[in-house]
Design a protein around this motif. Structure first.
Motif, PDB file in Angstrom:
ATOM      1  N   UNK A 169      43.323  52.366  37.034  1.00 17.50           N
ATOM      2  CA  UNK A 169      43.191  51.289  36.045  1.00 17.50           C
ATOM      3  C   UNK A 169      44.401  50.373  36.094  1.00 17.50           C
ATOM      4  N   UNK A 170      45.590  50.970  36.236  1.00 14.90           N
ATOM      5  CA  UNK A 170      46.821  50.174  36.322  1.00 14.90           C
ATOM      6  C   UNK A 170      46.779  49.262  37.541  1.00 14.90           C
ATOM      7  N   UNK A 171      46.324  49.810  38.662  1.00 13.24           N
ATOM      8  CA  UNK A 171      46.256  49.006  39.887  1.00 13.24           C
ATOM      9  C   UNK A 171      45.273  47.851  39.739  1.00 13.24           C
ATOM     10  N   UNK A 172      44.116  48.134  39.149  1.00 17.35           N
ATOM     11  CA  UNK A 172      43.123  47.075  38.956  1.00 17.35           C
ATOM     12  C   UNK A 172      43.600  46.048  37.933  1.00 17.35           C
ATOM     13  N   UNK A 173      44.369  46.533  36.947  1.00 19.57           N
ATOM     14  CA  UNK A 173      44.933  45.628  35.958  1.00 19.57           C
ATOM     15  C   UNK A 173      45.892  44.647  36.614  1.00 19.57           C
ATOM     16  N   UNK A 174      46.655  45.128  37.590  1.00 25.23           N
ATOM     17  CA  UNK A 174      47.588  44.249  38.288  1.00 25.23           C
ATOM     18  C   UNK A 174      46.835  43.212  39.109  1.00 25.23           C
TER      19      UNK A 174
ATOM     20  N   UNK B 109      43.300  48.455  27.863  1.00 24.57           N
ATOM     21  CA  UNK B 109      43.808  48.502  29.239  1.00 24.57           C
ATOM     22  C   UNK B 109      43.081  49.579  30.034  1.00 24.57           C
ATOM     23  N   UNK B 110      41.783  49.402  30.192  1.00 22.61           N
ATOM     24  CA  UNK B 110      40.929  50.369  30.868  1.00 22.61           C
ATOM     25  C   UNK B 110      40.037  49.609  31.843  1.00 22.61           C
TER      26      UNK B 110
ATOM     27  N   UNK C  22      47.133  39.153  38.676  1.00 22.06           N
ATOM     28  CA  UNK C  22      47.479  38.283  39.792  1.00 22.06           C
ATOM     29  C   UNK C  22      46.412  37.234  40.076  1.00 22.06           C
ATOM     30  N   UNK C  23      45.157  37.545  39.777  1.00 19.90           N
ATOM     31  CA  UNK C  23      44.060  36.691  40.221  1.00 19.90           C
ATOM     32  C   UNK C  23      43.337  35.936  39.112  1.00 19.90           C
TER      33      UNK C  23
END
Length: 453
Positions: free
Chosen positions: A15-20, A35-36, A24-25
């Protein structure tokens, strides 16, 4: 056996990686309450990309009255996507559009001929309702109310209250929008009780026709039968009757914005049915499509027919997929006893939170059916909003496995919008976790006071 299953810290690593990637995008102006990152959802349960299972009490801001991925809705979509995705209602006709319009015409309040226009989302439907009212009356003025939320387009943003969150930096706004006080029973002015406040707001409606806009210039009055973003405040029936009386007298159109409160959310198909007041136009969206973009304006045929040919339309509005989903939703909602489940949700929310009034800084517990709110204040006497409690409690609730969103003009409310058929033990598990999150947030905010003392 608990429904919540947490295998990682929340948010988990994926989830943290997808949040980043999102940061960014995607435009930073797009909010996100939890934050899920979701992998799948079924009924009232959501599974994230890290394998954690959450109970969903936000349901896409009230989109899921029938729950996530209801089998009948999924099957209807599968059947339709194999036939045609969207040839365009502005280009051709197809079965779903008139079929859904016929169902909505029959379901909305009022014993008179009705017609329907379909669109994609709530704001587009509100815009269309106002356009139709203006075409019918030949007038421009719109009356709306403090605390209301009607959308994020320029016109609907102009109609929306809560400047800092929804409107800051986005002006200039549309003209001919007149905002009046709303009779929130929990927050009457000093020295006035709830009944007196409603009396005054009824008087002020009349006064506004002298002080702000003449009745001959008024196209419509737009009201949420249960205020949504403003904090799930049921509009007093007497106030709705006053709006109906003024519209009848002036020839203005009464529009009920049922985007959040409709589609069975309060235990009836439309929240305004609790009052017995019949509006001219009704706006539906959110739960109507169970996550598929669809909205509708339904009302008196002579009003709906007022725009000139080609004056209203939508590229994607009323697609075969949207119509298939909505028709399946309406079938589920009208299964015997399904909408009655909303009363169970209200009962359980009150049973869990009422005993906590002395322990937690609860100001008010209100709502109808599966549209409930708990408002938090610093002082029960002054009713000073305590938004920090909620700002801290929501992420703590997520860490305990419950998806939530805030509400209220002061962002000091937790709103509960579960699926109508959420199992009672699941609902109690979720509400207990939320109460623990509020306890933790409240204790943390009180610690500096204890140290000072």
């Amino acid at each position: 056996m608990p429904y919540i299953k947490l295998n990682t810290p929340i948010p988990g690593p994926q989830s943290v990686a997808l949040q980043q990637r999102r940061a960014d995008a995607v435009s930073r102006g797009l909010g996100q309450a939890n934050a899920v990152a979701v992998a799948s959802a079924q009924g009232s349960l959501v599974k994230d990309v890290d394998g954690n299972t959450f109970i969903d009490l936000a349901c896409g801001i009230g989109m899921m009255a029938v729950g996530h991925n209801h089998p009948r809705v999924v099957q209807a979509l599968h059947n339709q996507v194999a036939q045609a995705v969207h040839p365009g209602a502005l280009v051709v006709n197809f079965e779903g559009y008139p079929a859904l319009a016929e169902r909505l015409n029959a379901l909305t309040p009022g014993d008179f001929p009705k017609k329907t226009l379909l669109a994609n989302g709530g704001a587009e439907a509100v815009e269309n309702a106002v356009k139709i009212a203006r075409a019918y009356t030949g007038r421009a003025g719109i009356i709306v109310f403090e605390g209301a939320y009607h959308g994020r387009t320029n016109l609907t943003m102009s109609m929306t209250s809560k400047y800092g969150l929804f409107k800051k930096g986005f002006g200039p706004f549309a003209s001919e929008v007149y905002r009046l006080p709303f009779p929130n029973p929990y927050r009457p002015p000093a020295g006035m009780d709830a009944e007196g406040w409603t009396d005054w707001c009824c008087w002020n409606l009349e006064n506004a026709l002298v002080a702000q806009i003449d009745g001959s210039a008024l196209a419509c009055i737009v009201i949420e039968p249960v205020m949504g973003e403003g904090g799930f405040i049921p509009t007093p029936a007497r106030f709705l009757r006053k709006i109906r009386e003024i519209c009848d007298r002036t020839g203005a159109v009464m529009i009920a914005d049922e985007i959040q409160s409709g589609s069975g959310r309060t235990g009836k198909m439309y929240a305004i049915e609790h009052s017995g007041v019949i509006p001219d136009l009704v706006i539906t969206a959110k739960s109507l499509g169970a996550g598929v973009p669809v909205s509708a304006v339904t009302g008196r045929a002579e009003i709906m027919d007022a725009p000139h040919l080609g004056g209203i339309g939508s590229t994607y509005g009323g697609s075969p997929l949207a119509c298939a989903a909505a028709l399946a939703v309406l079938d589920v909602l009208h299964e015997p006893g399904f909408m009655d489940n909303a009363r169970t949700v209200e009962r359980v929310v009150r049973e869990v939170w009422e005993p906590l009034r002395g322990e937690l800084p609860i100001g008010d517990i209100r709502g109808i059916g599966a549209m409930m709110v708990v408002e938090f204040v610093k002082d029960a006497g002054t009713k000073e909003p305590w938004m920090e409690v909620i700002a801290n409690a929501v992420p703590l609730a997520v860490k305990r496995g419950v998806l939530l969103i805030r509400a209220g003009l002061y962002s000091n409310c937790i709103r509960f919008l579960p699926a109508l058929d959420i199992p009672e033990d699941m609902l109690r598990e979720a509400l207990s976790a939320v109460a623990d999150a509020v306890r933790e947030a409240y204790a943390a905010l009180r610690e500096p006071e204890a140290v000072t003392a």
